[in-house]
Design an enzyme around this catalytic site. Sequence first.
Site, PDB file in Angstrom:
ATOM      1  N   VAL A   1      11.127  -7.265   9.535  1.00 15.90           N
ATOM      2  CA  VAL A   1      12.326  -6.423   9.659  1.00 15.90           C
ATOM      3  C   VAL A   1      12.081  -5.455  10.817  1.00 15.90           C
ATOM      4  O   VAL A   1      11.006  -4.857  10.914  1.00 15.90           O
ATOM      5  CB  VAL A   1      12.606  -5.660   8.350  1.00 15.90           C
ATOM      6  CG1 VAL A   1      13.825  -4.751   8.497  1.00 15.90           C
ATOM      7  CG2 VAL A   1      12.841  -6.652   7.210  1.00 15.90           C
TER       8      VAL A   1
ATOM      9  N   GLY B   1      11.201  -2.943   5.592  1.00 18.19           N
ATOM     10  CA  GLY B   1      10.474  -4.220   5.558  1.00 18.19           C
ATOM     11  C   GLY B   1      10.004  -4.524   4.143  1.00 18.19           C
ATOM     12  O   GLY B   1      10.243  -5.609   3.604  1.00 18.19           O
ATOM     13  N   HIS B   2       9.344  -3.527   3.508  1.00 19.57           N
ATOM     14  CA  HIS B   2       8.897  -3.731   2.121  1.00 19.57           C
ATOM     15  C   HIS B   2      10.100  -3.957   1.202  1.00 19.57           C
ATOM     16  O   HIS B   2      10.068  -4.807   0.315  1.00 19.57           O
ATOM     17  CB  HIS B   2       8.168  -2.484   1.601  1.00 19.57           C
ATOM     18  CG  HIS B   2       6.900  -2.165   2.315  1.00 19.57           C
ATOM     19  ND1 HIS B   2       6.754  -1.059   3.115  1.00 19.57           N
ATOM     20  CD2 HIS B   2       5.706  -2.788   2.327  1.00 19.57           C
ATOM     21  CE1 HIS B   2       5.528  -1.014   3.586  1.00 19.57           C
ATOM     22  NE2 HIS B   2       4.869  -2.052   3.140  1.00 19.57           N
TER      23      HIS B   2
ATOM     24  N   GLN C   1       6.047 -11.526   7.449  1.00 20.45           N
ATOM     25  CA  GLN C   1       5.516 -12.268   8.595  1.00 20.45           C
ATOM     26  C   GLN C   1       5.038 -11.339   9.710  1.00 20.45           C
ATOM     27  O   GLN C   1       4.417 -11.792  10.660  1.00 20.45           O
ATOM     28  CB  GLN C   1       6.583 -13.230   9.134  1.00 20.45           C
ATOM     29  CG  GLN C   1       6.712 -14.439   8.224  1.00 20.45           C
ATOM     30  CD  GLN C   1       7.907 -15.309   8.524  1.00 20.45           C
ATOM     31  OE1 GLN C   1       8.937 -14.825   8.987  1.00 20.45           O
ATOM     32  NE2 GLN C   1       7.786 -16.585   8.228  1.00 20.45           N
ATOM     33  N   LYS C   2       5.308 -10.035   9.597  1.00 19.82           N
ATOM     34  CA  LYS C   2       4.768  -9.126  10.613  1.00 19.82           C
ATOM     35  C   LYS C   2       3.244  -9.194  10.600  1.00 19.82           C
ATOM     36  O   LYS C   2       2.591  -9.157  11.624  1.00 19.82           O
ATOM     37  CB  LYS C   2       5.227  -7.682  10.375  1.00 19.82           C
ATOM     38  CG  LYS C   2       4.939  -6.837  11.606  1.00 19.82           C
ATOM     39  CD  LYS C   2       4.925  -5.378  11.323  1.00 19.82           C
ATOM     40  CE  LYS C   2       3.753  -5.039  10.518  1.00 19.82           C
ATOM     41  NZ  LYS C   2       3.080  -3.812  10.739  1.00 19.82           N
TER      42      LYS C   2
ATOM     43  N   ARG D   1       2.757   2.575   9.627  1.00 17.82           N
ATOM     44  CA  ARG D   1       2.001   3.312  10.660  1.00 17.82           C
ATOM     45  C   ARG D   1       2.901   3.822  11.788  1.00 17.82           C
ATOM     46  O   ARG D   1       2.447   4.617  12.607  1.00 17.82           O
ATOM     47  CB  ARG D   1       0.876   2.437  11.211  1.00 17.82           C
ATOM     48  CG  ARG D   1      -0.235   2.210  10.186  1.00 17.82           C
ATOM     49  CD  ARG D   1      -1.440   1.500  10.772  1.00 17.82           C
ATOM     50  NE  ARG D   1      -2.574   1.539   9.878  1.00 17.82           N
ATOM     51  CZ  ARG D   1      -2.966   0.540   9.073  1.00 17.82           C
ATOM     52  NH1 ARG D   1      -2.285  -0.583   9.045  1.00 17.82           N
ATOM     53  NH2 ARG D   1      -4.023   0.680   8.295  1.00 17.82           N
TER      54      ARG D   1
ATOM     55  N   MET E   1       0.846  -1.197   0.000  1.00  9.91           N
ATOM     56  CA  MET E   1       0.000   0.000   0.000  1.00  9.91           C
ATOM     57  C   MET E   1       0.882   1.249   0.000  1.00  9.91           C
ATOM     58  O   MET E   1       0.432   2.340   0.371  1.00  9.91           O
ATOM     59  CB  MET E   1      -0.934  -0.002   1.214  1.00  9.91           C
ATOM     60  CG  MET E   1      -1.886  -1.209   1.188  1.00  9.91           C
ATOM     61  SD  MET E   1      -3.438  -0.922   2.051  1.00  9.91           S
ATOM     62  CE  MET E   1      -2.856  -0.613   3.701  1.00  9.91           C
ATOM     63  N   GLY E   2       2.153   1.092  -0.388  1.00 12.13           N
ATOM     64  CA  GLY E   2       3.056   2.246  -0.438  1.00 12.13           C
ATOM     65  C   GLY E   2       3.564   2.621   0.941  1.00 12.13           C
ATOM     66  O   GLY E   2       3.502   1.828   1.879  1.00 12.13           O
TER      67      GLY E   2
ATOM     68  N   GLN F   1     -10.266  -2.604   2.457  1.00 12.81           N
ATOM     69  CA  GLN F   1      -9.788  -3.281   3.663  1.00 12.81           C
ATOM     70  C   GLN F   1      -9.780  -2.364   4.883  1.00 12.81           C
ATOM     71  O   GLN F   1      -9.328  -2.765   5.944  1.00 12.81           O
ATOM     72  CB  GLN F   1      -8.415  -3.916   3.429  1.00 12.81           C
ATOM     73  CG  GLN F   1      -7.264  -2.927   3.250  1.00 12.81           C
ATOM     74  CD  GLN F   1      -6.000  -3.638   2.798  1.00 12.81           C
ATOM     75  OE1 GLN F   1      -5.870  -4.068   1.655  1.00 12.81           O
ATOM     76  NE2 GLN F   1      -5.043  -3.782   3.705  1.00 12.81           N
TER      77      GLN F   1
HETATM   78  O1  PAF Z   1      -0.054  -5.742   3.594  1.00 16.28           O
HETATM   79  C1  PAF Z   1      -0.508  -4.825   2.876  1.00 16.28           C
HETATM   80  O2  PAF Z   1       0.138  -3.806   2.661  1.00 16.28           O
HETATM   81  C2  PAF Z   1      -1.892  -4.963   2.264  1.00 16.28           C
HETATM   82  O3  PAF Z   1      -2.764  -5.599   3.132  1.00 16.28           O
HETATM   83  C3  PAF Z   1      -1.867  -5.662   0.896  1.00 16.28           C
HETATM   84  C4  PAF Z   1      -1.400  -7.099   0.999  1.00 16.28           C
HETATM   85  C5  PAF Z   1      -0.969  -4.901  -0.064  1.00 16.28           C
HETATM   86  C6  PAF Z   1      -3.282  -5.673   0.302  1.00 16.28           C
HETATM   87  O4  PAF Z   1      -3.776  -4.388   0.118  1.00 16.28           O
END
Ligand code: PAF
Length: 282
Positions: A176, A36-37, A148-149, A187, A30-31, A61
């Site tokens: 991470v 971690g990403h 896994q977080k 967040r 989600m940017g 979501q």
């Molecule tokens: O983990 C996230 O960032 C979101 O839940 C995902 C998997 C990209 C789905 O919108």
Amino acid sequence: MQICKTISETRAAIAQARQAGQTIGFVPTMGALHQGHFSLVSQSCAQCDFTVVSIFVNPTQFGPNEDLNAYPRTFDADCQGCQKLGADLIFAPSAAEMYPKPNLTWINVEKLTEHLCGTSRPTHFRGVCTVVAKLLNIVQPDRAYFGQKDAQQLAVIQRMVADLNFPTTIVPCATVREEDGLAMSSRNAYLSHEQRRLAPVLYQTLQNAAELIKQGNTNATDIIAAMTEKITTQTPGQIDYISIVDKELLHPVATIEAPVLIALAVRIGKARLIDNIVVDPS
Ligand code: PAF
């Protein structure tokens, strides 16, 4: 690195890569990307020929009073970070591109979504599953990478992919952490200086719980009580849940006899932080 806003350009670029015999790796996000990403992107680039990263703050979501509008958006920095690591394509659709009509088709994974985040976020996982299914259909990756977080999200997606025969391997990636143990999260940006200083108590609490189990305490109620005490006395956090669940269906256990997931969600100021560890009592 290509940046695509539409499903059709994304599909066309990926089809070309496939025709050239390349394997496709996919990192859905989600940017507001952090280390971690980026560790997921690095793993994908190391294991696949062509890496796609999606950046889409998925409205379905988020619950009605959640942080959809406030969710941090750092698109340019996200793209630069992905490009540096060798990603090949960013898929950044608008909400209208992903949901051109009010959505009438939803994916619900039962049982696994009954506890943990499913309790306080009752529509969250159907939004996650539905958007991930759409993204997997658009990208059709060989491998997709999840952290896994978000242990419950990972388990739910693994089950959805198995139950619905998606031809994609889900690759779980380690959480991470900052140097002081706080799990990286988009967040964390909501935390004030003082809240950030206290937030590592969450991971310390999980580690203490693991220690109690290793010392032979198998009573989940006792361990949750010790964890609650530490968080309420050492942070200003409001506990959403602290749970000890089995690894198969993520349902609470009374006695810890097999590997368990210990998971928590705590609101500190504007941030709802989640973290977890797996503990094997043997
Ligand atoms: O983990 C996230 O960032 C979101 O839940 C995902 C998997 C990209 C789905 O919108």
